[in-house]
Design a protein around this motif. Structure first.
Motif, short mmCIF file in Angstrom:
data_model
loop_
_atom_site.label_atom_id
_atom_site.label_comp_id
_atom_site.label_asym_id
_atom_site.label_seq_id
_atom_site.Cartn_x
_atom_site.Cartn_y
_atom_site.Cartn_z
N VAL A 1 6.21 -1.24 14.33
CA VAL A 1 7.28 -0.64 15.14
C VAL A 1 6.74 -0.09 16.45
O VAL A 1 7.37 -0.21 17.49
N PHE A 2 5.56 0.54 16.38
CA PHE A 2 4.94 1.07 17.59
C PHE A 2 3.43 1.18 17.32
O PHE A 2 3.02 1.24 16.16
N TYR B 1 7.68 -3.30 2.21
CA TYR B 1 7.84 -3.80 3.58
C TYR B 1 8.02 -2.65 4.55
O TYR B 1 7.44 -2.64 5.64
N ALA B 2 8.89 -1.71 4.16
CA ALA B 2 9.19 -0.59 5.06
C ALA B 2 7.90 0.14 5.42
O ALA B 2 7.67 0.47 6.58
N PHE B 3 7.05 0.39 4.41
CA PHE B 3 5.80 1.09 4.67
C PHE B 3 4.86 0.24 5.54
O PHE B 3 4.22 0.75 6.46
N TYR C 1 2.84 -5.77 21.67
CA TYR C 1 3.93 -6.40 20.91
C TYR C 1 3.77 -7.92 20.87
O TYR C 1 4.13 -8.57 19.88
N THR D 1 12.61 -4.20 22.08
CA THR D 1 11.68 -3.08 22.16
C THR D 1 10.91 -3.10 23.48
O THR D 1 10.64 -2.05 24.06
N PHE E 1 11.07 -4.66 -0.72
CA PHE E 1 11.59 -4.12 0.54
C PHE E 1 11.06 -2.72 0.82
O PHE E 1 10.86 -2.35 1.98
N ILE E 2 10.84 -1.94 -0.24
CA ILE E 2 10.28 -0.61 -0.03
C ILE E 2 8.86 -0.73 0.53
O ILE E 2 8.48 -0.05 1.49
N THR F 1 13.97 -4.99 -4.51
CA THR F 1 14.00 -3.63 -3.98
C THR F 1 12.57 -3.10 -3.76
O THR F 1 12.29 -2.53 -2.72
N PHE F 2 11.68 -3.37 -4.73
CA PHE F 2 10.31 -2.89 -4.60
C PHE F 2 9.63 -3.54 -3.40
O PHE F 2 8.91 -2.90 -2.65
N TYR G 1 5.72 -1.95 7.67
CA TYR G 1 6.27 -2.00 9.01
C TYR G 1 5.85 -0.79 9.83
O TYR G 1 5.39 -0.90 10.95
N LEU G 2 6.01 0.37 9.23
CA LEU G 2 5.76 1.60 9.95
C LEU G 2 4.26 1.88 10.04
O LEU G 2 3.71 2.04 11.13
N LEU H 1 0.14 6.23 18.94
CA LEU H 1 1.16 7.10 19.52
C LEU H 1 1.44 8.28 18.61
O LEU H 1 2.01 9.28 19.03
N LEU H 2 1.06 8.15 17.35
CA LEU H 2 1.30 9.22 16.38
C LEU H 2 0.29 10.36 16.60
O LEU H 2 -0.77 10.14 17.18
#
Lengths: 277, 235
Positions: B162-163, B152-154, B32, B3, B149-150, B146-147, B156-157, B167-168
């Motif tokens: 991720v950034f 985690y995804a939130f 980072y 990145t 990881f779901i 699965t729960f 992360y973002l 920037l949003l």
């Protein structure tokens, strides 16, 4: 089959025998997956979520810039879609099996694999099929189609066929490297870092190759071909190839890594000393 | 690492010294790098899987019999695990930062480091209580990965992994501010980069502490509900 009858030896017969075994393995996997339907669906949600996360990353970056090197927004979206497609196809065929290899070695279940009257690498690499991955691979393709239409890309059959061959070569590279990493478990017994290592490695592959310069770019093209596996197929598809050497290199690399992983596999297998008993 | 290269390429096409949402190239690289530091201190690694496995295999029965609070027990394990990990990670992260020492941001005020450490501790507590709660879902469902990881995804973002979140578009940032995620990573990092100060810093720390309490309460509540459901498999 009569037990005294010698095993079929001609190439055609051997192929049809392996095809028969493989279709039985498919059937088994599908039945097993359907036993846990909710779990199956939830895993697809997880994969889609992580995929959209990458797409969000791309769109946020392009809020603030026009290009990355010479790559435009839709070209990078194409790159993400293709990366997801290749990775999911790899996952569908090989991933679970590779990640279970260390466990087979640790628990000594490898014994049973060695006793089966088929090629051991065949059965170790292909015994499970991850059905959901093929569906999510479809989402990668869908994103590629959308990006393609935004770029007004015309699809010529010959380019599509070439693209698919390149993708197959890339999947072979994924598989060879992952299998190589998993083979380390013959020495270390525990190799939980394998999956972690694999993910970290291939995170690089979905970035535009122009982000890497000098030594890094050479290492990741001519050594570990991470910058080829996604970039070359996409460049080929969108007519962005600088010259044809990329194609040759990718195909050659997939062959080289397949051979390297086979040599290491044979060498590692000699080291196998079962567990307990 | 990839990145960082990506951002370098993006900044290369811009005029020298130009910034994106207030980040110069140095600022972006530092962002980072600080993430890896905060991660080393606070990321939950194996704890949630172990807790879920304890419940699923019925191992948790033995803790119910002992005069010991399971939450406290896991929390001490988490702390010691992080301490060891941070020591081990010191070397690679140190080398990494040395490579980028010219771009690495050094806070102007010494007090920043103090606030940063405090915020990291709060982040660690938040991470732990949230993961603990997720792992306790194993009382109800057989497969919690699965729960996890779901979530985690939130994280992360929306946590800024991720950034950088600024920037949003501002509207989205304001919405995210109502979730715990930015306080799990983005907030301590922006303290270090001295993007927040004064009243804003104090407000952020108060909100972060509130989230720690809320998540602690949630963990307690989930445990008390879950333990009634518990059937001691194999026990």
């Amino acid at each position: 089959m009569n037990i005294n009858e010698p095993l079929p030896q001609t190439r055609a017969l051997r192929f049809s025998r392996y095809a028969g075994i493989y279709s039985a393995l498919w059937k088994n996997s599908v039945i097993r997956e359907m036993g846990f339907k909710t779990n199956f669906l939830l895993w697809m949600v997880v994969e889609l979520l992580w995929f959209s996360l990458q797409l969000v990353f791309v769109s946020v970056i392009y809020l603030h810039t026009e290009n990355i090197g010479t790559w435009t927004k839709w070209q990078v979206v194409m790159l993400m879609g293709c990366s997801h497609f290749i990775q999911q196809v790899f996952q569908g065929f090989f991933f679970v099996n590779c990640s279970q290899l260390p466990e087979l070695v640790r628990t000594g279940k490898m014994d049973f694999m060695l006793l089966l009257p088929v090629n051991t690498r065949f059965v170790v690499s292909l015994r499970n099929v991850d059905l959901g991955a093929f569906f999510t691979a479809g989402s990668g393709l869908a994103v590629m189609f959308y990006a393609g239409s935004r770029m007004h890309l015309s699809l010529e059959p010959i380019v599509c066929i070439g693209f698919m061959i390149l993708c197959a070569a890339s999947v072979m590279i994924h598989y060879s490297i992952m299998f190589l990493l998993a083979s380390i478990s013959f020495w270390t017994v525990r190799a939980q870092g394998v999956i972690f290592g694999y993910y970290n490695l291939f995170n690089i592959s979905r970035l535009p190759d122009e982000a890497f310069q000098g030594g890094f770019r050479r290492i990741f093209s001519f050594g570990l071909p991470l910058l080829l596996v996604v970039n070359v197929p996409v460049r080929f598809l969108i007519h962005k190839m600088e010259n044809m050497w990329g194609l040759v290199l990718l195909l050659a690399m997939s062959l080289v890594w397949l051979i390297v992983s086979e040599i290491c596999w044979r060498y590692s297998l000699k080291h196998y000393t079962s567990a307990s008993s | 690492m990839g990145t960082i290269f990506l951002w370098k390429t993006i900044y290369a096409s811009k005029a020298a010294g130009e910034s994106i949402s207030g980040y110069t190239l140095q600022g972006m690289i530092s962002y980072y790098l600080v993430i890896t530091i905060v991660d080393a201190f606070t990321a939950v690694s194996e704890d949630d899987w172990q807790i879920a496995a304890d419940i699923k295999d019925g191992n948790i029965s033995q803790f119910l019999l002992k005069p010991l609070n399971y939450l406290t027990y896991r929390f001490t394990l988490f702390l010691s695990g992080r301490a060891v990990y941070t020591l081990v990670a010191l070397l690679p992260v140190g080398i990494f930062i040395m490579c980028y020492r010219h771009s690495f941001y050094i806070p102007v005020h010494v007090s920043t480091l103090g606030w940063f450490m405090l915020s990291i501790c709060l982040t660690g507590a938040m991470q732990f209580f949230l993961s603990y709660t997720m792992a306790l879902l194993a009382f109800w469902v057989a497969e919690v990965s699965t729960f996890i990881f779901i979530l985690y995804a939130f994280e992360y973002l929306a946590g800024g992994h991720v950034f950088p979140l600024n920037l949003l578009p501002p509207a989205i940032v304001q919405v995210l501010d109502f979730t715990p995620f930015p306080y799990q990573l983005f907030f301590p990092v922006s303290i270090y980069l001295e993007q927040v100060s004064g009243a804003e810093l104090a407000r952020g720390l108060v909100i972060q502490s509130l989230w720690v309490f809320v998540l602690y309460g949630l963990a307690k509540w989930t445990w008390s509900r879950g333990i009634r459901k518990y059937s001691a498999v194999g026990g």
